[in-house]
Motif scaffolding. Structure first.
Motif, PDB file in Angstrom:
ATOM      1  N   GLU A  67       7.933   9.371   3.953  1.00 31.75           N
ATOM      2  CA  GLU A  67       8.308   9.216   5.212  1.00 31.75           C
ATOM      3  C   GLU A  67       9.745   9.428   5.467  1.00 31.75           C
ATOM      4  O   GLU A  67      10.156   9.985   6.614  1.00 31.75           O
ATOM      5  CB  GLU A  67       7.964   7.656   5.735  1.00 31.75           C
ATOM      6  N   LYS A  68      10.666   9.230   4.680  1.00 34.45           N
ATOM      7  CA  LYS A  68      12.066   9.440   4.881  1.00 34.45           C
ATOM      8  C   LYS A  68      12.317  10.996   4.910  1.00 34.45           C
ATOM      9  O   LYS A  68      13.128  11.503   5.265  1.00 34.45           O
ATOM     10  CB  LYS A  68      12.968   8.694   3.609  1.00 34.45           C
ATOM     11  N   ALA A  69      11.557  11.700   3.866  1.00 32.36           N
ATOM     12  CA  ALA A  69      11.540  13.176   3.754  1.00 32.36           C
ATOM     13  C   ALA A  69      11.222  13.903   4.950  1.00 32.36           C
ATOM     14  O   ALA A  69      11.426  15.155   5.091  1.00 32.36           O
ATOM     15  CB  ALA A  69      10.955  13.674   2.285  1.00 32.36           C
ATOM     16  N   LEU A  70      10.150  13.533   5.493  1.00 31.35           N
ATOM     17  CA  LEU A  70       9.397  13.951   7.004  1.00 31.35           C
ATOM     18  C   LEU A  70       9.287  12.951   7.930  1.00 31.35           C
ATOM     19  O   LEU A  70       8.652  12.451   8.374  1.00 31.35           O
ATOM     20  CB  LEU A  70       7.901  14.277   6.232  1.00 31.35           C
ATOM     21  N   PRO A  71      10.570  12.782   8.461  1.00 33.40           N
ATOM     22  CA  PRO A  71      10.839  11.935   9.815  1.00 33.40           C
ATOM     23  C   PRO A  71       9.906  12.161  10.957  1.00 33.40           C
ATOM     24  O   PRO A  71       9.546  11.548  11.688  1.00 33.40           O
ATOM     25  CB  PRO A  71      12.115  11.902  10.184  1.00 33.40           C
ATOM     26  N   ASP A  72       9.331  13.531  11.018  1.00 32.02           N
ATOM     27  CA  ASP A  72       8.620  13.990  12.332  1.00 32.02           C
ATOM     28  C   ASP A  72       7.173  13.950  11.920  1.00 32.02           C
ATOM     29  O   ASP A  72       6.353  14.678  12.605  1.00 32.02           O
ATOM     30  CB  ASP A  72       8.928  15.377  12.608  1.00 32.02           C
ATOM     31  N   ALA A  73       6.753  13.547  10.615  1.00 32.46           N
ATOM     32  CA  ALA A  73       5.187  13.352  10.378  1.00 32.46           C
ATOM     33  C   ALA A  73       5.001  11.782  10.545  1.00 32.46           C
ATOM     34  O   ALA A  73       5.561  11.110  10.199  1.00 32.46           O
ATOM     35  CB  ALA A  73       5.131  13.798   9.059  1.00 32.46           C
ATOM     36  N   ASP A  74       3.558  11.742  10.771  1.00 33.08           N
ATOM     37  CA  ASP A  74       2.960  10.649  10.820  1.00 33.08           C
ATOM     38  C   ASP A  74       2.111  10.280   9.170  1.00 33.08           C
ATOM     39  O   ASP A  74       1.126  10.975   9.074  1.00 33.08           O
ATOM     40  CB  ASP A  74       1.735  10.230  11.982  1.00 33.08           C
ATOM     41  N   VAL A  75       2.682   9.487   8.329  1.00 32.13           N
ATOM     42  CA  VAL A  75       2.192   9.310   7.370  1.00 32.13           C
ATOM     43  C   VAL A  75       1.138   8.128   6.965  1.00 32.13           C
ATOM     44  O   VAL A  75       1.645   7.235   7.361  1.00 32.13           O
ATOM     45  CB  VAL A  75       3.236   9.346   6.076  1.00 32.13           C
ATOM     46  N   LYS A  76      -0.147   8.434   6.724  1.00 40.48           N
ATOM     47  CA  LYS A  76      -1.033   7.405   6.725  1.00 40.48           C
ATOM     48  C   LYS A  76      -1.554   7.167   5.301  1.00 40.48           C
ATOM     49  O   LYS A  76      -2.147   7.987   4.844  1.00 40.48           O
ATOM     50  CB  LYS A  76      -2.323   7.661   7.833  1.00 40.48           C
ATOM     51  N   TRP A  77      -1.391   5.944   4.778  1.00 41.15           N
ATOM     52  CA  TRP A  77      -1.768   5.843   3.331  1.00 41.15           C
ATOM     53  C   TRP A  77      -3.109   5.018   3.383  1.00 41.15           C
ATOM     54  O   TRP A  77      -3.115   3.800   4.173  1.00 41.15           O
ATOM     55  CB  TRP A  77      -0.764   4.821   2.650  1.00 41.15           C
ATOM     56  N   VAL A  78      -4.187   5.443   2.826  1.00 47.36           N
ATOM     57  CA  VAL A  78      -5.449   4.978   2.888  1.00 47.36           C
ATOM     58  C   VAL A  78      -5.866   4.570   1.345  1.00 47.36           C
ATOM     59  O   VAL A  78      -5.874   5.234   0.412  1.00 47.36           O
ATOM     60  CB  VAL A  78      -6.646   5.893   3.471  1.00 47.36           C
ATOM     61  N   LYS A  79      -6.238   3.165   1.103  1.00 47.75           N
ATOM     62  CA  LYS A  79      -6.519   2.700  -0.282  1.00 47.75           C
ATOM     63  C   LYS A  79      -8.060   2.885  -0.574  1.00 47.75           C
ATOM     64  O   LYS A  79      -8.827   2.753   0.396  1.00 47.75           O
ATOM     65  CB  LYS A  79      -6.467   1.067  -0.303  1.00 47.75           C
ATOM     66  N   PHE A  80      -8.231   3.182  -1.765  1.00 49.63           N
ATOM     67  CA  PHE A  80      -9.680   3.696  -2.245  1.00 49.63           C
ATOM     68  C   PHE A  80      -9.798   2.839  -3.506  1.00 49.63           C
ATOM     69  O   PHE A  80      -8.779   2.691  -4.046  1.00 49.63           O
ATOM     70  CB  PHE A  80      -9.840   5.060  -2.256  1.00 49.63           C
ATOM     71  N   GLU A  81     -11.011   2.539  -3.888  1.00 46.10           N
ATOM     72  CA  GLU A  81     -11.233   1.638  -5.196  1.00 46.10           C
ATOM     73  C   GLU A  81     -11.574   2.357  -6.435  1.00 46.10           C
ATOM     74  O   GLU A  81     -11.260   2.054  -7.601  1.00 46.10           O
ATOM     75  CB  GLU A  81     -12.365   0.767  -5.097  1.00 46.10           C
ATOM     76  N   SER A  82     -11.824   3.892  -6.010  1.00 44.47           N
ATOM     77  CA  SER A  82     -12.165   4.941  -7.336  1.00 44.47           C
ATOM     78  C   SER A  82     -11.963   6.349  -6.899  1.00 44.47           C
ATOM     79  O   SER A  82     -11.983   6.522  -5.590  1.00 44.47           O
ATOM     80  CB  SER A  82     -13.395   4.541  -8.049  1.00 44.47           C
ATOM     81  N   GLY A  83     -11.961   7.296  -7.876  1.00 41.65           N
ATOM     82  CA  GLY A  83     -11.802   8.646  -7.563  1.00 41.65           C
ATOM     83  C   GLY A  83     -13.102   9.024  -6.881  1.00 41.65           C
ATOM     84  O   GLY A  83     -13.002  10.118  -6.191  1.00 41.65           O
ATOM     85  N   GLY A  84     -14.253   8.552  -7.246  1.00 41.08           N
ATOM     86  CA  GLY A  84     -15.605   8.970  -6.757  1.00 41.08           C
ATOM     87  C   GLY A  84     -15.544   8.668  -5.402  1.00 41.08           C
ATOM     88  O   GLY A  84     -16.042   9.454  -4.355  1.00 41.08           O
TER      89      GLY A  84
END
Length: 347
Positions: free
Chosen positions: A63-80
């Motif tokens: 977020e600090k490196a890309l102040p003009d971007a909307d960064v959305k973190w989405v949690k998942f339980e596994s790679g599948g």
């Protein structure tokens, strides 16, 4: 009663909904809601794994490196589950184990993504734990063992059984995410589980570790947590991919030179004391961008690294277990290594 929808069906529906929401929020194609060219939305899949990815998230390095971007973190339980979300168009970048990525690059999935980063080489943080009284992998024949299907843990479980001379079909393997496996363990519904930290630590409190992924790597069955980016996103937003790699590299450097600081961030993300987060972090092998560009890993433009051969070896194993339909040529895996993106970020 109507049939209850499967977890995968529910996940796919949720992923589609997330895609629609993200598209509406940015006006489609990375534009702002009023249709003008503007902020790009970056959707990142992450997992509760104590590596430097959680440092990037907690300290908002991207977020600090890309102040003009909307960064959305989405949690998942596994790679599948990450693979399912990528297929649904719900994420752009994400973490998945080498086994799910191998499946993603093989038929029938053939997911259009590439490996842009190695988050960690899996070691003692992923292991097979059994109930007291089960003293070896050989003793698992006829027992019930939980693991998330399609994950690196699943791959390692099959490798451990095969190496011990146990026919995998003689083991009652059940598909459970780590927290679900822990609940089943406490109910005594299962005899063993192959999972990763932090759930692994809870199982080991009253169970016995039979074999770890570090030991399997030494036997020629290495696994890793990989960073993937969709082909479309990499082509449309190379500057975001570059910033993401640089942020990951900075987090790895911090984990090496200031592990207490990194552990504090990881602990905050996992709800763990910093000392425990530091212990779990030490169970992983982290690589810098320079190291990942070496011949043993991602490699350089024109010279794909050894990770391509490792992924093909995993595909051969998974084909033998009927987990994939066919085994792509090593060149297919070589083309899936984002060596140009890695080289660009290193400049």
């Amino acid at each position: 009663m109507p049939a209850r929808p499967s977890r995968r069906t529910l996940l796919l529906a949720a992923a589609v909904a997330l895609t629609a929401t993200a598209a509406t929020a940015c006006g489609g194609g990375g534009d702002t809601a009023d249709g003008s060219s503007g902020r790009v939305t970056v959707r990142i899949a992450y997992q509760a794994i104590p590596n430097a990815d959680l440092v990037v998230k907690n300290q908002r390095l991207l977020e600090k490196a890309l102040p003009d971007a909307d960064v959305k973190w989405v949690k998942f339980e596994s790679g599948g589950d990450v693979n399912t979300a990528v297929i649904a168009g719900a994420v752009d970048l994400g973490l998945a184990g080498s086994s799910p990525v191998t499946k993603g690059l093989s038929a029938p999935l053939n997911i259009p993504y590439k490996v842009v980063w190695i988050h960690d080489l899996i070691g003692d943080n992923e292991a097979l734990v059994a109930k007291p009284g089960i003293g070896s992998v050989k003793d698992l024949a006829g027992r019930k063992v939980a693991t998330p299907f399609g994950s690196t843990a699943h791959y390692s479980l099959l490798a451990a059984l095969t190496a011990a001379g146990v026919d995998p079909s003689s083991v009652r393997t059940v598909d459970l995410q780590p927290q679900d496996a822990l609940a089943a363990w406490k109910r005594s519904d299962i005899d063993a589980a192959y999972v990763w930290t932090p759930t692994l630590s809870e199982l080991a409190e009253d169970g016995e570790v039979l074999i770890s992924s570090r030991e399997l790597a030494e036997q020629g069955k290495p696994t890793a947590d990989l960073g993937v980016v969709t082909d479309a996103f990499a082509a449309e937003h190379p500057e975001v991919v570059t910033a993401w790699i640089k942020a990951q590299d900075a987090a790895v450097a911090q984990a090496r030179t200031a592990p207490d600081t990194a552990a504090k961030s990881i602990g905050a993300e996992l709800g763990l004391p910093a000392d425990e987060a530091k212990r779990q972090l030490s169970q992983l092998v982290l690589l810098s961008a320079e190291e990942q560009a070496g011949p043993a890993y991602l490699g350089t433009p024109g010279a794909p690294g050894g990770l391509a051969a490792n992924l093909r070896d995993a595909a051969l194993f998974l084909k033998g277990q009927k987990a994939v339909d066919s085994v792509p040529d090593e060149a297919v895996f070589g083309r899936a290594l984002a060596v140009e993106e890695l080289a660009r970020a290193a400049k």
